[in-house]
Design a protein around this motif. Structure first.
Motif, PDB file in Angstrom:
ATOM      1  N   THR A   1    -107.268   1.958  48.342  1.00 20.80           N
ATOM      2  CA  THR A   1    -106.079   2.706  47.925  1.00 20.80           C
ATOM      3  C   THR A   1    -105.240   1.864  46.969  1.00 20.80           C
ATOM      4  N   LEU A   2    -105.057   0.604  47.318  1.00 20.70           N
ATOM      5  CA  LEU A   2    -104.276  -0.293  46.460  1.00 20.70           C
ATOM      6  C   LEU A   2    -105.067  -1.574  46.233  1.00 20.70           C
ATOM      7  N   ALA A   3    -105.084  -2.034  45.011  1.00 20.27           N
ATOM      8  CA  ALA A   3    -105.690  -3.338  44.725  1.00 20.27           C
ATOM      9  C   ALA A   3    -104.849  -4.053  43.677  1.00 20.27           C
ATOM     10  N   LEU A   4    -104.423  -5.258  43.994  1.00 20.31           N
ATOM     11  CA  LEU A   4    -103.776  -6.113  42.999  1.00 20.31           C
ATOM     12  C   LEU A   4    -104.843  -7.092  42.531  1.00 20.31           C
ATOM     13  N   VAL A   5    -105.071  -7.112  41.231  1.00 19.13           N
ATOM     14  CA  VAL A   5    -106.119  -7.978  40.688  1.00 19.13           C
ATOM     15  C   VAL A   5    -105.461  -9.022  39.777  1.00 19.13           C
ATOM     16  N   GLN A   6    -105.367 -10.241  40.285  1.00 16.06           N
ATOM     17  CA  GLN A   6    -104.785 -11.349  39.501  1.00 16.06           C
ATOM     18  C   GLN A   6    -103.430 -10.937  38.909  1.00 16.06           C
ATOM     19  N   ALA A   7    -102.677 -10.139  39.677  1.00 15.20           N
ATOM     20  CA  ALA A   7    -101.414  -9.598  39.155  1.00 15.20           C
ATOM     21  C   ALA A   7    -100.349 -10.680  39.108  1.00 15.20           C
ATOM     22  N   GLY A   8     -99.638 -10.726  37.997  1.00 15.12           N
ATOM     23  CA  GLY A   8     -98.548 -11.693  37.853  1.00 15.12           C
ATOM     24  C   GLY A   8     -97.418 -11.086  37.059  1.00 15.12           C
ATOM     25  N   ARG A   9     -96.245 -11.621  37.225  1.00 20.54           N
ATOM     26  CA  ARG A   9     -95.086 -11.095  36.504  1.00 20.54           C
ATOM     27  C   ARG A   9     -94.147 -12.237  36.133  1.00 20.54           C
ATOM     28  N   ARG A  10     -93.772 -12.253  34.879  1.00 17.31           N
ATOM     29  CA  ARG A  10     -92.799 -13.231  34.414  1.00 17.31           C
ATOM     30  C   ARG A  10     -91.483 -12.505  34.171  1.00 17.31           C
ATOM     31  N   LEU A  11     -90.396 -13.119  34.567  1.00 16.25           N
ATOM     32  CA  LEU A  11     -89.068 -12.577  34.287  1.00 16.25           C
ATOM     33  C   LEU A  11     -88.242 -13.705  33.692  1.00 16.25           C
ATOM     34  N   ALA A  12     -87.582 -13.421  32.575  1.00 17.00           N
ATOM     35  CA  ALA A  12     -86.758 -14.410  31.881  1.00 17.00           C
ATOM     36  C   ALA A  12     -87.530 -15.717  31.658  1.00 17.00           C
ATOM     37  N   GLY A  13     -88.798 -15.587  31.280  1.00 19.32           N
ATOM     38  CA  GLY A  13     -89.599 -16.761  30.947  1.00 19.32           C
ATOM     39  C   GLY A  13     -90.144 -17.517  32.142  1.00 19.32           C
ATOM     40  N   ARG A  14     -89.862 -17.047  33.341  1.00 18.68           N
ATOM     41  CA  ARG A  14     -90.308 -17.759  34.543  1.00 18.68           C
ATOM     42  C   ARG A  14     -91.323 -16.894  35.290  1.00 18.68           C
ATOM     43  N   ALA A  15     -92.381 -17.511  35.761  1.00 17.43           N
ATOM     44  CA  ALA A  15     -93.389 -16.760  36.519  1.00 17.43           C
ATOM     45  C   ALA A  15     -92.850 -16.500  37.927  1.00 17.43           C
ATOM     46  N   VAL A  16     -92.505 -15.251  38.198  1.00 11.17           N
ATOM     47  CA  VAL A  16     -91.946 -14.908  39.509  1.00 11.17           C
ATOM     48  C   VAL A  16     -93.065 -14.687  40.529  1.00 11.17           C
ATOM     49  N   VAL A  17     -94.141 -14.068  40.095  1.00  7.36           N
ATOM     50  CA  VAL A  17     -95.349 -13.986  40.931  1.00  7.36           C
ATOM     51  C   VAL A  17     -96.558 -14.315  40.065  1.00  7.36           C
ATOM     52  N   ARG A  18     -97.571 -14.929  40.709  1.00  5.69           N
ATOM     53  CA  ARG A  18     -98.738 -15.408  39.952  1.00  5.69           C
ATOM     54  C   ARG A  18    -100.030 -15.029  40.661  1.00  5.69           C
ATOM     55  N   ASP A  19    -100.951 -14.510  39.906  1.00  4.76           N
ATOM     56  CA  ASP A  19    -102.351 -14.359  40.336  1.00  4.76           C
ATOM     57  C   ASP A  19    -102.504 -13.764  41.738  1.00  4.76           C
TER      58      ASP A  19
ATOM     59  N   ARG B   1     -84.363   1.526  25.794  1.00  8.06           N
ATOM     60  CA  ARG B   1     -83.602   0.715  26.745  1.00  8.06           C
ATOM     61  C   ARG B   1     -84.174   0.845  28.162  1.00  8.06           C
ATOM     62  N   LEU B   2     -84.598   2.061  28.514  1.00  4.75           N
ATOM     63  CA  LEU B   2     -85.199   2.252  29.848  1.00  4.75           C
ATOM     64  C   LEU B   2     -86.497   1.456  29.968  1.00  4.75           C
ATOM     65  N   ASP B   3     -87.252   1.393  28.850  1.00  2.66           N
ATOM     66  CA  ASP B   3     -88.468   0.560  28.852  1.00  2.66           C
ATOM     67  C   ASP B   3     -88.099  -0.880  29.193  1.00  2.66           C
ATOM     68  N   THR B   4     -87.012  -1.351  28.585  1.00  2.00           N
ATOM     69  CA  THR B   4     -86.574  -2.733  28.837  1.00  2.00           C
ATOM     70  C   THR B   4     -86.111  -2.896  30.280  1.00  2.00           C
ATOM     71  N   LEU B   5     -85.394  -1.895  30.780  1.00  2.00           N
ATOM     72  CA  LEU B   5     -84.890  -1.989  32.158  1.00  2.00           C
ATOM     73  C   LEU B   5     -86.040  -2.047  33.156  1.00  2.00           C
ATOM     74  N   ARG B   6     -87.126  -1.336  32.852  1.00  2.00           N
ATOM     75  CA  ARG B   6     -88.298  -1.396  33.731  1.00  2.00           C
ATOM     76  C   ARG B   6     -88.840  -2.811  33.834  1.00  2.00           C
ATOM     77  N   GLY B   7     -88.707  -3.558  32.729  1.00  2.00           N
ATOM     78  CA  GLY B   7     -89.260  -4.895  32.700  1.00  2.00           C
ATOM     79  C   GLY B   7     -88.276  -5.976  33.095  1.00  2.00           C
ATOM     80  N   SER B   8     -87.056  -5.586  33.478  1.00  2.00           N
ATOM     81  CA  SER B   8     -86.065  -6.612  33.807  1.00  2.00           C
ATOM     82  C   SER B   8     -85.906  -6.720  35.308  1.00  2.00           C
ATOM     83  N   ALA B   9     -85.050  -7.622  35.707  1.00  2.00           N
ATOM     84  CA  ALA B   9     -84.854  -7.847  37.141  1.00  2.00           C
ATOM     85  C   ALA B   9     -83.802  -6.923  37.725  1.00  2.00           C
ATOM     86  N   ASP B  10     -83.210  -6.053  36.915  1.00  2.00           N
ATOM     87  CA  ASP B  10     -82.128  -5.189  37.434  1.00  2.00           C
ATOM     88  C   ASP B  10     -82.641  -4.205  38.458  1.00  2.00           C
TER      89      ASP B  10
END
Lengths: 310, 253
Positions: free
Chosen positions: A7-25, B244-253
């Motif tokens: 039903t759900l699979a995360l595959v090497q999923a990662g997310r960067r926010l403000a230049g910082r990797a918040v979750v990795r792989d 802007r909504l596209d950006t909000l989806r990608g932000s921490a808000d």
């Protein structure tokens, strides 16, 4: 014959926010009929992970797959197949519960003719009957949270994502929530984020522990619970005394009269109890040690070294 | 019902449940009714003197059009008050994830919010229009001119609603969104004031100004260039809000 996609699979999923990797792989899989508990200290990346799973936040690397299809290539999948309760329930406080849930049902693609039944079922499952006509702004925090859960399940999604659902609940409500989540876990795939370890033990089949954005532990919640026991004895013992029992692999004193005892995998608890009595230790208490999950969690929270995924 | 109309209908339901929307409507209608009665009284006082003039202005030019022009001025602060909560209010109340996680595309969310807010403003315009139209029972009105003025007002309100929405999408607080939308709309209303003082009325800066495109409608002139201006302004604003909504989806808000 190939097995159906989870039903759900995360595959090497990662997310960067403000230049910082918040979750990795992140690599995780979840099937219908399973409840996954997501644990982690504040800032571990739980909420970011849940937002990726819910279709709110696109991963910057890897993918989130729903029934084998990439969620961000097919965002419309989220409409019917995912129910999401964010950390703060997204309630429109000027409406009453029924009006609000009707909108949520339609928003998630429930046909006009089926809305009344879907809303009635969600209200019943979340025990909102008395409050259905009250403006949401006048409800207590616990009831608001219940409405939040109801909006996540009103369209009977395959995957339900709950971020801290027990927040604001009193002990009775928390107990009922556990029952509700267990019930949901029989028909849906559920991802539950919480700080409350007993909630994970009570509701979840599997647990994933995040730390600093990495998956540090994933496994069955109850896999090791039967091998670790909390034992009360009347006699003053040394660790060597426990080693006389063939099924014991480790023993650790908790205080003068209590020990944490690890049994070899597959050992029968009744045989262990009989051996304790036979050796005249003066058994006063015996129970499953609720701490393996907690000790694992605390050990991960305290360490910064990456650990192997179970 | 598609998602855009569903969101729009939900916005109306939410507005209906808020005292704010009713109070705003009551204040606007009371203010416009007062202006209407003053204009009508002035016309009644002036009517005997007008009788002897050739091509004398009628009740349409002296009561209906000034009232609608006055409403256009009132829309500048009014529309931002209606649109300020569209996204900024959702963000402040942490309710935006409900829409973002619904699988409904960003453009449809923005269009739903637009139709919801625009519908409310149009109802107000229609209610104000009833005042001069009621005079048709006792006198002859230039209905073509009034229709042109109402079309212009509707297009003008659409552009203001778009500006309000984009400000609401960019600001994190509703009050900030309202202030920004009012400032931007007011700027577009007076941007060519300097040029006009110099007697210049057909330069690029005149083209940018909102009144340049609204005034012809009040004179009964419906020109495609003016319609295109308002439609483009609204479309550009909605595109920016979607971005802007596209950006909000990608932000921490």
């Amino acid at each position: 014959m190939t097995s159906p996609a989870p039903t759900l699979a995360l595959v090497q999923a990662g997310r960067r926010l403000a230049g910082r990797a918040v979750v990795r792989d992140l690599d995780l899989e979840l099937a219908r009929g399973e409840v996954l508990g997501l644990l982690g200290v504040n800032g571990a990346g739980k909420t970011t992970t849940l937002r990726m799973i819910a279709g709110v936040l696109a991963p910057t690397s890897g993918s989130v797959r729903l029934g084998g299809e990439d969620l961000y290539e097919h965002p419309e999948l989220a409409r019917r197949r995912i129910g999401y309760l964010p950390e703060t329930p997204p309630l429109h406080v000027e409406l009453d519960a029924e009006e609000y849930l009707r909108f949520c049902a339609r928003l998630h693609g429930v046909a006009r003719g089926a809305v009344t039944t879907a809303v009635a079922r969600a209200i019943e499952r979340c025990e909102l009957g008395e409050m259905r006509r009250r403006p949401l702004g006048t409800l207590s925090k616990g009831y608001r949270q219940r409405v939040g859960v109801a909006q996540a399940i009103v369209h009977e999604p395959e995957l339900i994502v709950l971020d801290e659902p027990a927040s604001g609940f009193d002990p009775v409500q928390a107990l009922r929530l556990r029952e509700l989540v267990r019930g949901l876990g029989r028909e849906h795939a559920v991802v539950l984020s919480t700080h409350v370890l007993p909630d994970v033990s009570a509701c979840c089949d599997r647990v994933a522990i995040l730390h600093r954005g990495e998956l540090r532990h994933a496994g069955e919640v109850h896999a090791s619970a039967t091998t670790s026991l909390r034992v009360g004895v009347a006699r003053a013992l040394r660790a060597d005394d426990w080693r006389a029992l063939p099924m014991v692999v480790a023993a650790e004193p908790l205080d003068l009269g209590h020990w944490r005892v690890e049994l070899a995998p597959g050992s029968a608890i009744d045989a262990f109890a009989a051996a304790v009595v036979a050796h005249g230790f003066g058994l006063t208490a015996l129970g499953a040690d609720a701490l393996p999950l907690e000790s694992t969690f605390l050990a991960i929270a305290a360490s910064d070294a990456p650990a192997a995924v179970a | 019902m598609n998602a855009t109309l569903l969101i729009a209908a939900h916005e109306w339901r939410r507005l209906r449940a808020q005292p704010f929307a009713w109070t705003l409507a009551a204040v606007v209608l009371a203010f416009m009714a007062w202006q209407f009665l003053l204009a009508l009284q002035a016309f009644v006082d002036l009517a005997p003197k007008l009788g002897g003039l050739k091509d004398a202005p009628g009740v349409t030019d002296l009561v209906a059009i000034p009232l609608l022009r006055s409403l256009s001025n009132l829309l500048l602060p009014l529309v931002p008050l209606v649109t300020m909560r569209a996204f900024a209010g959702e963000r402040r109340a942490a309710t935006l994830p409900l829409l973002l996680a619904s699988g409904v595309g960003n453009l449809r969310i923005v269009l739903g919010k637009f139709v919801g807010a625009f519908g409310y403003v149009l109802v107000l315009v229609a209610l104000v229009a009833v005042m001069p139209l009621a005079l048709a029972a006792g006198t002859t009105l230039d209905l073509g001119k009034i229709a042109a003025a109402l079309l212009g007002l509707a297009l003008f309100a659409g552009a203001l609603t778009g500006i309000g929405l984009v400000c609401s999408a960019w600001a994190s607080q509703p009050a900030l969104a309202a202030a920004a939308a009012f400032a931007l709309s007011a700027l577009l209303a007076v941007v060519d004031a300097g040029a006009r003082l110099q007697g210049v009325s057909n330069s690029g800066i005149n083209y940018l100004a909102l009144p340049t495109h609204l005034e012809p409608f009040f004179r009964g002139i419906v020109a495609s260039v003016d319609i295109v201006y308002f439609v483009l302004a609204a479309a550009l604003a909605l595109a920016l809000a979607t971005r802007r909504l596209d950006t909000l989806r990608g932000s921490a808000d």
